[in-house]
Design a protein around this motif. Sequence first.
Motif, PDB file in Angstrom:
ATOM      1  N   ALA A   1      33.990  46.371  33.492  1.00 25.35           N
ATOM      2  CA  ALA A   1      34.436  45.023  33.124  1.00 25.35           C
ATOM      3  C   ALA A   1      33.262  44.044  33.134  1.00 25.35           C
ATOM      4  O   ALA A   1      33.120  43.200  32.248  1.00 25.35           O
ATOM      5  N   HIS A   2      32.388  44.184  34.143  1.00 23.62           N
ATOM      6  CA  HIS A   2      31.192  43.333  34.185  1.00 23.62           C
ATOM      7  C   HIS A   2      30.272  43.651  33.015  1.00 23.62           C
ATOM      8  O   HIS A   2      29.776  42.756  32.332  1.00 23.62           O
TER       9      HIS A   2
ATOM     10  N   SER B   1      44.808  43.403  36.737  1.00 20.22           N
ATOM     11  CA  SER B   1      44.334  42.152  37.323  1.00 20.22           C
ATOM     12  C   SER B   1      43.753  42.340  38.716  1.00 20.22           C
ATOM     13  O   SER B   1      42.956  41.531  39.159  1.00 20.22           O
TER      14      SER B   1
ATOM     15  N   SER C   1      37.651  43.544  25.779  1.00 18.53           N
ATOM     16  CA  SER C   1      37.059  42.217  26.014  1.00 18.53           C
ATOM     17  C   SER C   1      37.566  41.207  24.978  1.00 18.53           C
ATOM     18  O   SER C   1      37.616  40.011  25.240  1.00 18.53           O
TER      19      SER C   1
ATOM     20  N   ASN D   1      32.150  42.415  29.889  1.00 17.65           N
ATOM     21  CA  ASN D   1      32.789  41.099  29.921  1.00 17.65           C
ATOM     22  C   ASN D   1      34.296  41.169  29.646  1.00 17.65           C
ATOM     23  O   ASN D   1      34.832  40.459  28.801  1.00 17.65           O
TER      24      ASN D   1
ATOM     25  N   ARG E   1      37.352  39.980  30.873  1.00 14.79           N
ATOM     26  CA  ARG E   1      37.803  38.945  31.797  1.00 14.79           C
ATOM     27  C   ARG E   1      39.164  38.400  31.412  1.00 14.79           C
ATOM     28  O   ARG E   1      39.582  38.513  30.262  1.00 14.79           O
TER      29      ARG E   1
ATOM     30  N   GLN F   1      35.184  47.206  38.902  1.00 14.36           N
ATOM     31  CA  GLN F   1      34.910  46.148  37.930  1.00 14.36           C
ATOM     32  C   GLN F   1      33.599  46.388  37.190  1.00 14.36           C
ATOM     33  O   GLN F   1      33.131  45.527  36.446  1.00 14.36           O
TER      34      GLN F   1
ATOM     35  N   TRP G   1      38.908  32.232  36.026  1.00 14.14           N
ATOM     36  CA  TRP G   1      38.593  33.472  35.327  1.00 14.14           C
ATOM     37  C   TRP G   1      38.220  34.579  36.302  1.00 14.14           C
ATOM     38  O   TRP G   1      37.535  34.340  37.288  1.00 14.14           O
ATOM     39  N   ALA G   2      38.653  35.791  36.028  1.00 11.24           N
ATOM     40  CA  ALA G   2      38.331  36.932  36.886  1.00 11.24           C
ATOM     41  C   ALA G   2      38.046  38.149  36.019  1.00 11.24           C
ATOM     42  O   ALA G   2      38.511  38.234  34.879  1.00 11.24           O
ATOM     43  N   PHE G   3      37.287  39.085  36.556  1.00 15.45           N
ATOM     44  CA  PHE G   3      37.029  40.340  35.853  1.00 15.45           C
ATOM     45  C   PHE G   3      38.154  41.327  36.114  1.00 15.45           C
ATOM     46  O   PHE G   3      38.717  41.368  37.213  1.00 15.45           O
ATOM     47  N   CYS G   4      38.488  42.104  35.120  1.00 21.39           N
ATOM     48  CA  CYS G   4      39.528  43.121  35.276  1.00 21.39           C
ATOM     49  C   CYS G   4      39.040  44.290  36.120  1.00 21.39           C
ATOM     50  O   CYS G   4      37.842  44.508  36.293  1.00 21.39           O
TER      51      CYS G   4
ATOM     52  N   GLN H   1      42.097  35.000  32.371  1.00 18.10           N
ATOM     53  CA  GLN H   1      42.400  33.768  33.077  1.00 18.10           C
ATOM     54  C   GLN H   1      43.594  34.055  33.985  1.00 18.10           C
ATOM     55  O   GLN H   1      44.634  34.528  33.530  1.00 18.10           O
TER      56      GLN H   1
END
Lengths: 517, 517
Positions: free
Chosen positions: A248-249, A177, A132, A252, A254, A245, A262-265, A256
């Motif tokens: 990742a959530h 990604s 993160s 955090n 994330r 994800q 922005w997106a989560f990996c 760009q």
Amino acid sequence: MQRALSVTRADNFPEWYQAVVRDADMAETSAVRGCMVIKPWGYGIWELMQQDLDRRIKNTGHDNCYFPLFIPLSFIAKESGHVEGFAKEMAVVTHHRLKMINGKLQPDPEAELEEPLIVRPTSETIIGDAFSRWIRSYRDLPLLVNQWANVVRWEMRTRLFLRTAEFLWQEGHTAHSDAADAMSETRKMLEVYRTFSETVLAMPVVTGEKPENERFPGAVNTFSIEAMMQDGKALQAGTSHYLGQGFAHAQNIRFQTDQGDWAFCHTTSWGVSTRLIGGVIMTHGDDDGLRLPPAIAPRQIVIVPMLRDKPEDAEVLAYANALAADLNDLTALKHPVRAYVDAKPIKSAEKRWNWVRKGAPVIVEIGPRDAAGDQVTFIRRDALRDGDKVSMQGVDRSKFILKAPALLTEIQQALFDEAKARLDANIIDGVTEFAGVESYFGAAAADDDEAGAAFKGWLRVAWSRPTGEALEAVIEKLKRLKLTIRNAPLDQPAGTLAPCLFTGAPSVETILLARSY
Amino acid sequence: MQRALSVTRADNFPEWYQAVVRDADMAETSAVRGCMVIKPWGYGIWELMQQDLDRRIKNTGHDNCYFPLFIPLSFIAKESGHVEGFAKEMAVVTHHRLKMINGKLQPDPEAELEEPLIVRPTSETIIGDAFSRWIRSYRDLPLLVNQWANVVRWEMRTRLFLRTAEFLWQEGHTAHSDAADAMSETRKMLEVYRTFSETVLAMPVVTGEKPENERFPGAVNTFSIEAMMQDGKALQAGTSHYLGQGFAHAQNIRFQTDQGDWAFCHTTSWGVSTRLIGGVIMTHGDDDGLRLPPAIAPRQIVIVPMLRDKPEDAEVLAYANALAADLNDLTALKHPVRAYVDAKPIKSAEKRWNWVRKGAPVIVEIGPRDAAGDQVTFIRRDALRDGDKVSMQGVDRSKFILKAPALLTEIQQALFDEAKARLDANIIDGVTEFAGVESYFGAAAADDDEAGAAFKGWLRVAWSRPTGEALEAVIEKLKRLKLTIRNAPLDQPAGTLAPCLFTGAPSVETILLARSY
């Protein structure tokens, strides 16, 4: 027939396993419940496994790192599936100091940690925390790391190498990604494990996806390599997880995107452990002890000079040392040959049987006549016996040296072929009713009594991939026969499938049913 | 002059150190107090150190093993000196399960361990337990093992690599039949450390014996290698201990002699850790970042193709890749050359400075003109500047390849020579009165304010080797000047010694006084 071990596989497979580990001097239990001591021969095997697999992991673009042993309790709590899966069996550090109180050394009450620390059972959460921070932009992806580490899972019933409270492993952790890239990584590393297992450990495996009840806590998909032991049981020898994800959530992680939003990996993780050593033992061992594939044998060619406290000993020893030196200049299986002279002052027969039990691929015995005649007398450990007798071969020294690399390659292949034939012959098709499963496996053996259990292979059956409660019913039904679903092989049969063995609904794939470690 | 780091050694040495670690992307602090994350560049350096030292440890007859992470509290309590030394700073595991109680995940009160477990701060006691089982007869001796492991010592003030709660190390443990053999082992491994440090890390050291107050808890003699950092402070970079029979008595490590009676073993232990990486930084780093000796540089020759999103990029890249391939076929410092093309899509100037900060020994820049003219333009990191300007050299491609191994060897030697000259020039003799010590070091800097402290070397003074309270008085006196006794060098000056600096009594040896890490 006299065997080098006191118990055979057929008599009592679990006891045979323990005898191999003990008599090959690989590992032992320690004073700490569930923790093992890995001795030089066992650790030497692990080092060779590590070196080879590490190269494969690096060649696929991963960098080694090292992350903390401890994980704050709050990290573990973040990913709910993960908590469920691991909370039951973790070592918890609560104090950071000991104190002598009333003459007894104990945790100092004044040194209680504000937040307890967990000894890592696996590192998704602590590595996710680093990810993160490290990941900012799509340019940082994919992020591909691996670590070699010790982990701890508090196990109630332990068995050396197969299930221990502390074990050694590698754990790969990657961030991507999108889902496709993460899934491609998950499958790529599964394939690395398959290749490694088959070519280095000479241990054939079936790659496939685990059913939902067997997924890694928090994973979307879990894939495994499954190997067949000589008692017919399956050993899960490595796993690769697509984590979606979720982590990742929770942490955090994330980035760009190239569009600026922005997106989560999507993350993955994958690991193999010292458990593989148990797999090697149960794949290749025989009633005389371990048989090691040359690729992971710390000593591939052991030379035993037959010394008798006589003047000719010097010549025999010199001949043995010169032979080892010549062999060590050769390359086999892409590495320098590992030849070794065992000059310990004990009887040569005892030395021979020690190396038989340890599984050295080739054992050479040199007596005065060999030395005088420029001969080499050797045993192939993979083909130790001719009937009851030990099978010895005599050849010219120069010919032996010339052929040594090919000999080692041949032994590596022979061990694989033998195990592969066993695997292929014991994956059984054609059972389409649950009654067929019951009749194949018979009644479950009584608990804790695995002695003399008959060999049973794996059944490959078609199913409709039920989920939730319907799956739980299936699991329960299998459990009564001590069976588990190993995986749904990636390599599926062509043609129409029979209806689901459990529900009668149309099938979507075949799965493997087996007893397992 | 523009420098690649935001702070210089002269301005603030501790901040400079942190800047090097950060800007070379070697390691970072983690969410767990005192534990670090070792990033790929830092870990890659450690792997190279490990590989080389592991070979030296094996070549001197030691086998690698692995022992449990946890130590029963009762083991720690057995050796009284050991308790005193370590009890203050250990992670204590008291529970083996977490439970959700009132919505909060916490240690399950029903899963409290009967006996707390210590996370190993060092493994004398748990390995001693194994030795007591393994050793039966004089024929089992010497027993020589080593392990690579993580250990934990609860430290209050931590600094990346130099002092962290968890660190990685190797710890050798041996048992011998008599004191002479154990002492010979102790000294042999000290010498292994010296050679390794000087030839691989290019870090000159002074070998010697620690005074009694600095001995390892439970040891009879402790020897160390001490290196001089660029702020003049000493870094204890490795230690080797003769443990006498104390641990053998505490853990019943006995053997039957060739006469048939029983005797206690003499044991040793010795270790170096990831602290060495801190030593390398402070020995070789400059105001532009790290400078790595080629022997431990994960990438020795970094090729930066100067890409400009133009058609000629393809040719430049192909030229760079071919150059790397040719270099990687060479051998330097006994290993294949590690060349690497940095093709990342960022500006080449940025890439250059990244590699300067990381300390890659040779940085090659390839533009279209180099590719077209079969030229190579390169920077030697150990001689980066000519005045203020970066010093670039251009040579024919074929000549560069021909000379690359010699170039790497030359850089390795140049870094050693520079550090050796500093060490030799700053060990100061001739002080025979304590007033001389005071005037050399001046008043102690205020606590926590090491910024801009003047460089001070080490004083080599004669002493009478006081013990007990007399020694404590000496230590106290030195402490006021923030000084410690580093060691009594093995290499002692010839001739008559001045009277003891502290007591005026006849001297028995010289010792080194220094500020230290």
